[in-house]
Design an enzyme around this catalytic site. Sequence first.
Site, PDB file in Angstrom:
ATOM      1  N   ASP A  53      51.360  46.146  38.256  1.00 14.66           N
ATOM      2  CA  ASP A  53      50.041  46.282  37.639  1.00 14.66           C
ATOM      3  C   ASP A  53      49.710  47.716  37.257  1.00 14.66           C
ATOM      4  OD1 ASP A  53      49.387  43.651  37.490  1.00 14.66           O
ATOM      5  OD2 ASP A  53      48.207  43.602  39.324  1.00 14.66           O
TER       6      ASP A  53
ATOM      7  N   SER B 101      48.131  38.656  49.882  1.00 18.16           N
ATOM      8  CA  SER B 101      47.299  39.228  48.817  1.00 18.16           C
ATOM      9  C   SER B 101      47.150  38.217  47.688  1.00 18.16           C
ATOM     10  CB  SER B 101      47.954  40.512  48.295  1.00 18.16           C
ATOM     11  OG  SER B 101      47.266  40.998  47.163  1.00 18.16           O
TER      12      SER B 101
ATOM     13  N   ASP C 210      38.553  47.163  49.192  1.00 17.12           N
ATOM     14  CA  ASP C 210      39.470  48.186  48.674  1.00 17.12           C
ATOM     15  C   ASP C 210      38.869  48.965  47.512  1.00 17.12           C
ATOM     16  OD1 ASP C 210      41.217  47.360  50.582  1.00 17.12           O
ATOM     17  OD2 ASP C 210      42.722  46.532  49.219  1.00 17.12           O
TER      18      ASP C 210
ATOM     19  N   ARG D 186      45.909  42.005  32.428  1.00 14.42           N
ATOM     20  CA  ARG D 186      45.788  43.456  32.554  1.00 14.42           C
ATOM     21  C   ARG D 186      45.451  44.169  31.245  1.00 14.42           C
ATOM     22  NH1 ARG D 186      44.432  41.816  37.044  1.00 14.42           N
ATOM     23  NH2 ARG D 186      45.793  42.152  38.844  1.00 14.42           N
TER      24      ARG D 186
END
Length: 409
Positions: A130, A184, A21, A101
């Site tokens: 996110d 995921s 990705d 993050r």
Amino acid sequence: MNKLKKEDVNKVVLAYSGGLDTSIILKWLETEYDAEVVTFTADLGQGEELEPARQKAELLGIKEIYIEDVREEFISDFVFPMFRANALYEGVYLLGTSIARPLISKRLVEIAEETGADAIAHGATGKGNDQVRFELSAYALNPDIKVIAPWRDWDFKSRTDLLDFAQLHQIPVPKDKRGEAPFSVDANMLHSSSEGKVLEDPWDEAPDYVYQRTVSPMDAPDVATDIEIEFHKGDAVAINGEKMSAATLFEKLNDYGRDNGIGRLDLVENRFVGMKSRGVYETPGGTILLAAHRAIESLTLDGGAAHLKDELMPRYAELIYNGFWFSPEREMLQALIDASQTHVEGVVRLKLYKGNVIVTGRKSKRSLYSEELVTFEDDAGAYDQEDAHGFIRLNALRLRTLAARNRKI
């Protein structure tokens, strides 16, 4: 905010995993914006070899490649401060993805400044949390930074579109990536997070193969593991008397948690963007650390301070979950929390057994616990039980007044 124009972007720093990705995103940034791309790959203890990310970036023609081991910074400057607050989102979630993050965003912004880039890019989708966390953190650190979120901007509609783009631009596609992944995964030293596909129905039990960080509690050893964790100013500093760095200590706790089936969580949570989602989390070391930290606080933290912390904790956890790590309100709460930890030191003994973390002892030179006060034996005048009579009468005054009025009605 509308999609950036081509002329607005000359150089982009991309949060790059080396996977399919982000490799597609890398090439898309080059073709869509005619921009130079810098890659940043962070070693957060996700358990994957990162050298392939460098090789993949080089294969795709990238000249400036940043691969950094940020595990110590992650644990000492982000995870440990959060654990001083005993932070749990919606009462159970240990915020493993959320807390990673802001560190990634911080480095993206710093690398953009170092390399003269005018934009950063991430691979978060337009449905998740996110994207918010990355971008709020970036704007808090550089109000002028440009942010590109390809999943919100590009025209690809399906996995097939992505694979066709990869083939067109000679991006290698592993055979196991040609089909849809069953779920995921996001992972770092604190936890692993699994969601989507086979996990989307909250009634269906998660398949065994979803769990990657822990053995099943049913398969864990039949003999308990005893450990001792030492704290100083609210942070763990040693295990079984052995001092070690923050990341090394946390890795050791993860090993104990993994082997004893500790830290599994199947949760339906409320995302900041407004929808509910189901996730399966594994936080082995963090689950142990939380129990130990609360145990040492129970001995060393004043009752009023402890209760105030517990009242503020949900707000603090929500700020982290929603992406406000660099906000003034989180920093204000952190200052209060850190002030409470001055005397939080000592040793906690734990028994780990089949998914359970059992506190079996705690001791501290800073203890507020007094055997003289709590003993059922003669306390030699340390506590006058007669004082309780007036204490209760005064606290009952308003209740008695209310009761007297109500009896007259």
